[in-house]
Design an enzyme around this catalytic site. Structure first.
Site, PDB file in Angstrom:
ATOM      1  N   ASN A   1       1.063  -0.282 -15.045  1.00 49.64           N
ATOM      2  CA  ASN A   1       0.911   0.554 -13.799  1.00 49.64           C
ATOM      3  C   ASN A   1       1.264   1.804 -13.858  1.00 49.64           C
ATOM      4  O   ASN A   1       2.339   2.260 -14.000  1.00 49.64           O
ATOM      5  CB  ASN A   1       2.067  -0.264 -13.052  1.00 49.64           C
ATOM      6  CG  ASN A   1       2.277   0.145 -11.538  1.00 49.64           C
ATOM      7  OD1 ASN A   1       1.330   0.954 -10.966  1.00 49.64           O
ATOM      8  ND2 ASN A   1       3.246   0.036 -10.905  1.00 49.64           N
TER       9      ASN A   1
ATOM     10  N   LYS B   1       1.193   3.772 -11.353  1.00 51.84           N
ATOM     11  CA  LYS B   1       1.950   4.450 -10.162  1.00 51.84           C
ATOM     12  C   LYS B   1       1.202   5.864  -9.833  1.00 51.84           C
ATOM     13  O   LYS B   1       0.058   6.055 -10.130  1.00 51.84           O
ATOM     14  CB  LYS B   1       3.532   4.575 -10.426  1.00 51.84           C
ATOM     15  CG  LYS B   1       4.154   3.496 -10.873  1.00 51.84           C
ATOM     16  CD  LYS B   1       5.581   3.403 -10.895  1.00 51.84           C
ATOM     17  CE  LYS B   1       6.123   2.261 -11.587  1.00 51.84           C
ATOM     18  NZ  LYS B   1       7.551   2.132 -11.522  1.00 51.84           N
TER      19      LYS B   1
ATOM     20  N   HIS C   1       4.452  -4.734  -4.861  1.00 45.52           N
ATOM     21  CA  HIS C   1       5.277  -3.875  -5.877  1.00 45.52           C
ATOM     22  C   HIS C   1       6.735  -3.642  -4.913  1.00 45.52           C
ATOM     23  O   HIS C   1       6.536  -3.153  -3.744  1.00 45.52           O
ATOM     24  CB  HIS C   1       4.743  -2.787  -6.391  1.00 45.52           C
ATOM     25  CG  HIS C   1       5.440  -2.210  -7.332  1.00 45.52           C
ATOM     26  ND1 HIS C   1       6.573  -1.332  -7.491  1.00 45.52           N
ATOM     27  CD2 HIS C   1       5.184  -2.277  -8.772  1.00 45.52           C
ATOM     28  CE1 HIS C   1       7.028  -0.948  -8.461  1.00 45.52           C
ATOM     29  NE2 HIS C   1       6.243  -1.665  -9.393  1.00 45.52           N
TER      30      HIS C   1
ATOM     31  N   GLU D   1       8.300  -0.919  -4.986  1.00 41.29           N
ATOM     32  CA  GLU D   1       8.289   0.417  -4.401  1.00 41.29           C
ATOM     33  C   GLU D   1       7.440   0.435  -3.138  1.00 41.29           C
ATOM     34  O   GLU D   1       7.609   1.137  -2.103  1.00 41.29           O
ATOM     35  CB  GLU D   1       7.543   1.442  -5.281  1.00 41.29           C
ATOM     36  CG  GLU D   1       8.624   1.651  -6.527  1.00 41.29           C
ATOM     37  CD  GLU D   1       8.055   2.178  -7.762  1.00 41.29           C
ATOM     38  OE1 GLU D   1       6.872   2.407  -7.878  1.00 41.29           O
ATOM     39  OE2 GLU D   1       8.697   1.937  -8.903  1.00 41.29           O
TER      40      GLU D   1
ATOM     41  N   GLU E   1       9.714  -8.671 -11.294  1.00 41.23           N
ATOM     42  CA  GLU E   1      10.323  -7.324 -11.583  1.00 41.23           C
ATOM     43  C   GLU E   1      11.587  -7.100 -10.878  1.00 41.23           C
ATOM     44  O   GLU E   1      11.409  -6.818  -9.658  1.00 41.23           O
ATOM     45  CB  GLU E   1       9.226  -6.412 -11.073  1.00 41.23           C
ATOM     46  CG  GLU E   1       7.852  -6.466 -11.680  1.00 41.23           C
ATOM     47  CD  GLU E   1       7.052  -5.065 -11.560  1.00 41.23           C
ATOM     48  OE1 GLU E   1       6.992  -4.453 -12.936  1.00 41.23           O
ATOM     49  OE2 GLU E   1       7.086  -4.604 -10.656  1.00 41.23           O
TER      50      GLU E   1
ATOM     51  N   GLY F   1      12.038   1.119 -14.117  1.00 44.20           N
ATOM     52  CA  GLY F   1      12.361   2.576 -14.261  1.00 44.20           C
ATOM     53  C   GLY F   1      13.594   2.978 -14.556  1.00 44.20           C
ATOM     54  O   GLY F   1      13.929   4.244 -14.477  1.00 44.20           O
TER      55      GLY F   1
ATOM     56  N   SER G   1      11.128  -1.850 -17.337  1.00 44.51           N
ATOM     57  CA  SER G   1      11.585  -1.384 -18.428  1.00 44.51           C
ATOM     58  C   SER G   1      11.243  -2.108 -19.669  1.00 44.51           C
ATOM     59  O   SER G   1      11.984  -2.044 -20.668  1.00 44.51           O
ATOM     60  CB  SER G   1      13.122  -0.947 -18.360  1.00 44.51           C
ATOM     61  OG  SER G   1      13.598  -0.330 -17.416  1.00 44.51           O
TER      62      SER G   1
HETATM   63  C1  PEP Z   1       6.921  -1.145 -12.548  1.00 39.39           C
HETATM   64  O1  PEP Z   1       6.903  -0.137 -11.710  1.00 39.39           O
HETATM   65  O2  PEP Z   1       6.046  -2.054 -12.389  1.00 39.39           O
HETATM   66  C2  PEP Z   1       7.376  -1.111 -13.792  1.00 39.39           C
HETATM   67  C3  PEP Z   1       7.733  -2.243 -14.374  1.00 39.39           C
HETATM   68  O3  PEP Z   1       8.078  -0.033 -14.195  1.00 39.39           O
HETATM   69  P1  PEP Z   1       8.763   0.305 -15.671  1.00 39.39           P
HETATM   70  O4  PEP Z   1       8.218  -0.378 -16.879  1.00 39.39           O
HETATM   71  O5  PEP Z   1       8.942   1.880 -15.774  1.00 39.39           O
HETATM   72  O6  PEP Z   1      10.270  -0.147 -15.381  1.00 39.39           O
END
Ligand code: PEP
Length: 249
Positions: free
Chosen positions: A11, A13, A97, A99, A167, A173, A212
């Site tokens: 992703n 983003k 997601h 976000e 998630e 992040g 992460s």
């Molecule tokens: C995400 O935004 O879907 C995600 C898992 O981000 P990160 O791997 O940077 O934690």
């Protein structure tokens, strides 16, 4: 029943300009040279989907959007329909997601409507769920996550290709990850809900972990029961890191 190939989805983003296509080209070249055990997808910003399709279409890398509108067309300034993503060359789409849930107030019902739209357009949805840190600390993780799964997956997905991404919001992040036991506990709970909702089909739906994931922790996470892949944010932006995760699958 045989488990489907794991799915490793990147992703990007709101990151990526035309120059970033080189990272995707490097991923495509590497996996074409040494085909991995996993399916691989890159979900760039909508502006790059058609250029990515031109750059790596026909390779082993699938292309996804990061969101879509539930409606097919209309006066929705700035939004993108599932049909537009498909027209540009996407075959998957990330929905719900955290976000978007947090930043745009997306509810389970809206995510379910978007998943229906994805199905209408022939896209495979990756539906995201996950608890906040406050919810985890209050001991509500399983209640929150299973509630999101029930509310965000429309019946029309029965028998269709889709995946769920767990998630934890606090792991996205941040460099923080839940313990392996915590990840497995949630994935097993999601599996139970999928089987309740979709019977036999629910047993084979891939449940991705996201938050992460990096080359150094991918292998131990991807081995866990009911972990069927990874949704990768930051570490998907550089081909070398993303390939390290793909190789771990
Ligand atoms: C995400 O935004 O879907 C995600 C898992 O981000 P990160 O791997 O940077 O934690």
């Amino acid at each position: 029943m045989t488990a489907p190939r794991p799915l490793i989805a990147g992703n990007w983003k709101m990151n990526g300009l035309a120059a970033s296509l080189d990272e995707a080209r490097a991923v495509a070249a590497a996996i074409d040279e040494r085909p991995p055990g996993a399916r691989v997808a890159i979900c760039p910003p909508a502006t790059l989907i058609s250029r990515l399709a031109e750059a790596i279409g026909g390779t082993g890398v699938e292309i996804g959007g990061q969101d879509c509108r539930a409606e097919q067309a209309g006066a929705f300034t700035g939004d993108v329909a599932a049909e537009m993503l498909a027209d540009a060359g996407a075959t998957l789409v990330i929905l719900g997601h955290s976000e978007r849930r947090a930043g745009y107030g997306e509810t389970d019902a809206l995510v379910a409507a978007k998943a229906g739209a994805a199905h209408r357009a022939g896209l495979e949805p990756i539906v995201c769920v996950g608890e906040t840190l406050a919810e985890r600390e209050a001991g509500r993780t399983l209640e929150i996550v299973t509630g999101q799964v029930r509310g965000s997956l429309p019946e029309i997905l029965a028998g269709k290709a889709f995946s769920v991404a767990y998630e934890p919001v606090w792991a996205i992040g941040t460099g923080l990850t839940p313990t392996l036991e915590q990840i497995e506990e949630v994935h097993v709970a999601i599996r139970a809900v999928l089987v309740e909702m979709f019977a036999e089909h629910g047993k084979g739906v891939a449940i991705l972990y996201g938050g992460s994931v990096k080359p150094s922790n991918a292998s131990e996470i991807l081995k866990l029961k009911d972990v069927g892949g990874a949704l990768v944010g930051g570490a998907s932006l550089k081909a070398a890191d993303f390939l390290g995760i793909i190789e771990a699958a």
